[in-house]
Scaffold this motif. Sequence first.
Motif, PDB file in Angstrom:
ATOM      1  N   TYR A  44      -0.556  29.131  -5.117  1.00 39.75           N
ATOM      2  CA  TYR A  44      -1.466  30.261  -5.298  1.00 39.75           C
ATOM      3  C   TYR A  44      -1.437  30.694  -6.757  1.00 39.75           C
ATOM      4  O   TYR A  44      -0.370  30.797  -7.359  1.00 39.75           O
ATOM      5  CB  TYR A  44      -1.024  31.421  -4.399  1.00 39.75           C
ATOM      6  CG  TYR A  44      -1.901  32.636  -4.494  1.00 39.75           C
ATOM      7  CD1 TYR A  44      -3.075  32.718  -3.753  1.00 39.75           C
ATOM      8  CD2 TYR A  44      -1.557  33.700  -5.327  1.00 39.75           C
ATOM      9  CE1 TYR A  44      -3.891  33.835  -3.846  1.00 39.75           C
ATOM     10  CE2 TYR A  44      -2.364  34.821  -5.419  1.00 39.75           C
ATOM     11  CZ  TYR A  44      -3.533  34.882  -4.676  1.00 39.75           C
ATOM     12  OH  TYR A  44      -4.332  35.983  -4.763  1.00 39.75           O
ATOM     13  N   LEU A  45      -2.612  30.934  -7.332  1.00 40.68           N
ATOM     14  CA  LEU A  45      -2.688  31.346  -8.744  1.00 40.68           C
ATOM     15  C   LEU A  45      -2.919  32.855  -8.802  1.00 40.68           C
ATOM     16  O   LEU A  45      -4.033  33.336  -8.618  1.00 40.68           O
ATOM     17  CB  LEU A  45      -3.806  30.579  -9.452  1.00 40.68           C
ATOM     18  CG  LEU A  45      -3.813  30.619 -10.983  1.00 40.68           C
ATOM     19  CD1 LEU A  45      -2.468  30.164 -11.556  1.00 40.68           C
ATOM     20  CD2 LEU A  45      -4.913  29.715 -11.525  1.00 40.68           C
ATOM     21  N   ARG A  46      -1.872  33.582  -9.075  1.00 40.35           N
ATOM     22  CA  ARG A  46      -1.926  35.046  -9.039  1.00 40.35           C
ATOM     23  C   ARG A  46      -2.729  35.607 -10.212  1.00 40.35           C
ATOM     24  O   ARG A  46      -2.594  35.148 -11.347  1.00 40.35           O
ATOM     25  CB  ARG A  46      -0.499  35.594  -9.070  1.00 40.35           C
ATOM     26  CG  ARG A  46      -0.414  37.080  -8.854  1.00 40.35           C
ATOM     27  CD  ARG A  46       1.026  37.530  -8.824  1.00 40.35           C
ATOM     28  NE  ARG A  46       1.116  38.975  -8.688  1.00 40.35           N
ATOM     29  CZ  ARG A  46       2.242  39.655  -8.782  1.00 40.35           C
ATOM     30  NH1 ARG A  46       3.376  39.015  -9.017  1.00 40.35           N
ATOM     31  NH2 ARG A  46       2.243  40.973  -8.644  1.00 40.35           N
ATOM     32  N   GLY A  47      -3.578  36.575  -9.903  1.00 47.30           N
ATOM     33  CA  GLY A  47      -4.304  37.291 -10.938  1.00 47.30           C
ATOM     34  C   GLY A  47      -5.568  36.607 -11.426  1.00 47.30           C
ATOM     35  O   GLY A  47      -6.194  37.064 -12.383  1.00 47.30           O
ATOM     36  N   SER A  56      -9.364  27.573 -15.118  1.00 47.57           N
ATOM     37  CA  SER A  56      -8.429  28.428 -15.868  1.00 47.57           C
ATOM     38  C   SER A  56      -7.468  27.614 -16.729  1.00 47.57           C
ATOM     39  O   SER A  56      -6.927  28.133 -17.709  1.00 47.57           O
ATOM     40  CB  SER A  56      -7.604  29.291 -14.895  1.00 47.57           C
ATOM     41  OG  SER A  56      -6.651  28.471 -14.208  1.00 47.57           O
ATOM     42  N   GLY A  57      -7.234  26.356 -16.353  1.00 45.58           N
ATOM     43  CA  GLY A  57      -6.302  25.516 -17.101  1.00 45.58           C
ATOM     44  C   GLY A  57      -4.835  25.875 -16.891  1.00 45.58           C
ATOM     45  O   GLY A  57      -3.951  25.338 -17.566  1.00 45.58           O
ATOM     46  N   LYS A  58      -4.552  26.783 -15.961  1.00 42.80           N
ATOM     47  CA  LYS A  58      -3.169  27.231 -15.734  1.00 42.80           C
ATOM     48  C   LYS A  58      -2.370  26.296 -14.832  1.00 42.80           C
ATOM     49  O   LYS A  58      -1.144  26.372 -14.773  1.00 42.80           O
ATOM     50  CB  LYS A  58      -3.170  28.643 -15.126  1.00 42.80           C
ATOM     51  CG  LYS A  58      -3.652  29.721 -16.086  1.00 42.80           C
ATOM     52  CD  LYS A  58      -3.697  31.077 -15.389  1.00 42.80           C
ATOM     53  CE  LYS A  58      -4.191  32.172 -16.324  1.00 42.80           C
ATOM     54  NZ  LYS A  58      -3.193  32.584 -17.324  1.00 42.80           N
ATOM     55  N   ASN A  59      -3.051  25.419 -14.100  1.00 41.01           N
ATOM     56  CA  ASN A  59      -2.351  24.524 -13.166  1.00 41.01           C
ATOM     57  C   ASN A  59      -3.248  23.322 -12.861  1.00 41.01           C
ATOM     58  O   ASN A  59      -4.465  23.394 -13.054  1.00 41.01           O
ATOM     59  CB  ASN A  59      -2.010  25.270 -11.867  1.00 41.01           C
ATOM     60  CG  ASN A  59      -1.133  24.446 -10.935  1.00 41.01           C
ATOM     61  OD1 ASN A  59      -0.019  24.082 -11.307  1.00 41.01           O
ATOM     62  ND2 ASN A  59      -1.632  24.139  -9.758  1.00 41.01           N
ATOM     63  N   THR A  60      -2.630  22.250 -12.384  1.00 45.18           N
ATOM     64  CA  THR A  60      -3.389  21.110 -11.871  1.00 45.18           C
ATOM     65  C   THR A  60      -3.118  21.005 -10.384  1.00 45.18           C
ATOM     66  O   THR A  60      -1.958  21.054  -9.948  1.00 45.18           O
ATOM     67  CB  THR A  60      -2.947  19.796 -12.565  1.00 45.18           C
ATOM     68  OG1 THR A  60      -3.156  19.927 -13.974  1.00 45.18           O
ATOM     69  CG2 THR A  60      -3.763  18.618 -12.051  1.00 45.18           C
ATOM     70  N   TRP A  61      -4.174  20.886  -9.601  1.00 41.90           N
ATOM     71  CA  TRP A  61      -4.032  20.726  -8.155  1.00 41.90           C
ATOM     72  C   TRP A  61      -4.300  19.270  -7.775  1.00 41.90           C
ATOM     73  O   TRP A  61      -5.127  18.597  -8.396  1.00 41.90           O
ATOM     74  CB  TRP A  61      -4.999  21.645  -7.403  1.00 41.90           C
ATOM     75  CG  TRP A  61      -4.534  23.070  -7.383  1.00 41.90           C
ATOM     76  CD1 TRP A  61      -3.793  23.687  -6.420  1.00 41.90           C
ATOM     77  CD2 TRP A  61      -4.783  24.068  -8.377  1.00 41.90           C
ATOM     78  NE1 TRP A  61      -3.554  24.999  -6.752  1.00 41.90           N
ATOM     79  CE2 TRP A  61      -4.156  25.260  -7.953  1.00 41.90           C
ATOM     80  CE3 TRP A  61      -5.472  24.067  -9.594  1.00 41.90           C
ATOM     81  CZ2 TRP A  61      -4.193  26.438  -8.681  1.00 41.90           C
ATOM     82  CZ3 TRP A  61      -5.508  25.241 -10.341  1.00 41.90           C
ATOM     83  CH2 TRP A  61      -4.874  26.415  -9.881  1.00 41.90           C
ATOM     84  N   TRP A  62      -3.596  18.827  -6.746  1.00 50.34           N
ATOM     85  CA  TRP A  62      -3.674  17.437  -6.323  1.00 50.34           C
ATOM     86  C   TRP A  62      -4.045  17.330  -4.859  1.00 50.34           C
ATOM     87  O   TRP A  62      -3.552  18.096  -4.024  1.00 50.34           O
ATOM     88  CB  TRP A  62      -2.318  16.745  -6.547  1.00 50.34           C
ATOM     89  CG  TRP A  62      -1.857  16.785  -7.968  1.00 50.34           C
ATOM     90  CD1 TRP A  62      -1.022  17.724  -8.537  1.00 50.34           C
ATOM     91  CD2 TRP A  62      -2.229  15.891  -9.023  1.00 50.34           C
ATOM     92  NE1 TRP A  62      -0.848  17.456  -9.871  1.00 50.34           N
ATOM     93  CE2 TRP A  62      -1.575  16.330 -10.201  1.00 50.34           C
ATOM     94  CE3 TRP A  62      -3.041  14.754  -9.078  1.00 50.34           C
ATOM     95  CZ2 TRP A  62      -1.712  15.671 -11.419  1.00 50.34           C
ATOM     96  CZ3 TRP A  62      -3.173  14.100 -10.293  1.00 50.34           C
ATOM     97  CH2 TRP A  62      -2.520  14.555 -11.446  1.00 50.34           C
TER      98      TRP A  62
END
Length: 251
Positions: free
Chosen positions: A165-168, A177-183
Amino acid sequence: MSNTSVKATVAIPARLGSTRLPGKVLLDLGGKPVVQHVWERVCKMKNAARVVILADTEEVRSAATAFGAEVIMTSPECRSGTERLSSVLAQLPGEFFLNVQGDEPFVDTEMLDALVDRYAETRCELVTAVAKITDPAKLQNPNVVKVVRGSDGRAIYFSRSAVPYLRGVPAEDWITSGKNTWWSHIGVYGYARSTLEAHPTMPVTVLETVESLEQLRFIDRGMSFQTIETDYHPVAIDTAEDLENARKLFA
């Protein structure tokens, strides 16, 4: 490029009974049964020592034998490809096994070879493939299984939910957002022999039941579950529409 001394025994479970598209593995695609295309592609692997079709009906056995495949009969009662493979393990020598679905006529042989290489590098208990999710709709789709990975490529968890989960950040902006990579999970499995030997004694877990994902049985037991990254996205044949799409791709 494959460089491993490990060779896989590759099993292709080909079940005739299918609720949405009965007999799909034997349906015609470009003049051949669907399962024959899978078998022919798997036979092009560099890291395959043996390729065998696991049939549960005489129709599949007869068709597969006719195009030259080795066939082993399994019980129609098997509930998954893993169960089907573990049930005939005594007939199959080798230390590493791949389970390739019998309804994926465009399966990527380079991906399959890479799974064997990953096992050779890590001696993990299981290995599977993941693909980067770039579509926000897929991230929120429960039919697309998500994989949370550790920094060493381990699969930590599989879920139908969008995890982590990407908070905020609004959900529609998560990917950009570039904050994470999902697979997403690509449903092809590699197993060490010991994993398949243990499978019949492994009870179904709560996590597996609630998410309806068999791979969580192994995660729950803390098994070493490695991943490789791929650009391959399965073109599985589950419906009449899927078959028409596959025929167009083939043409």
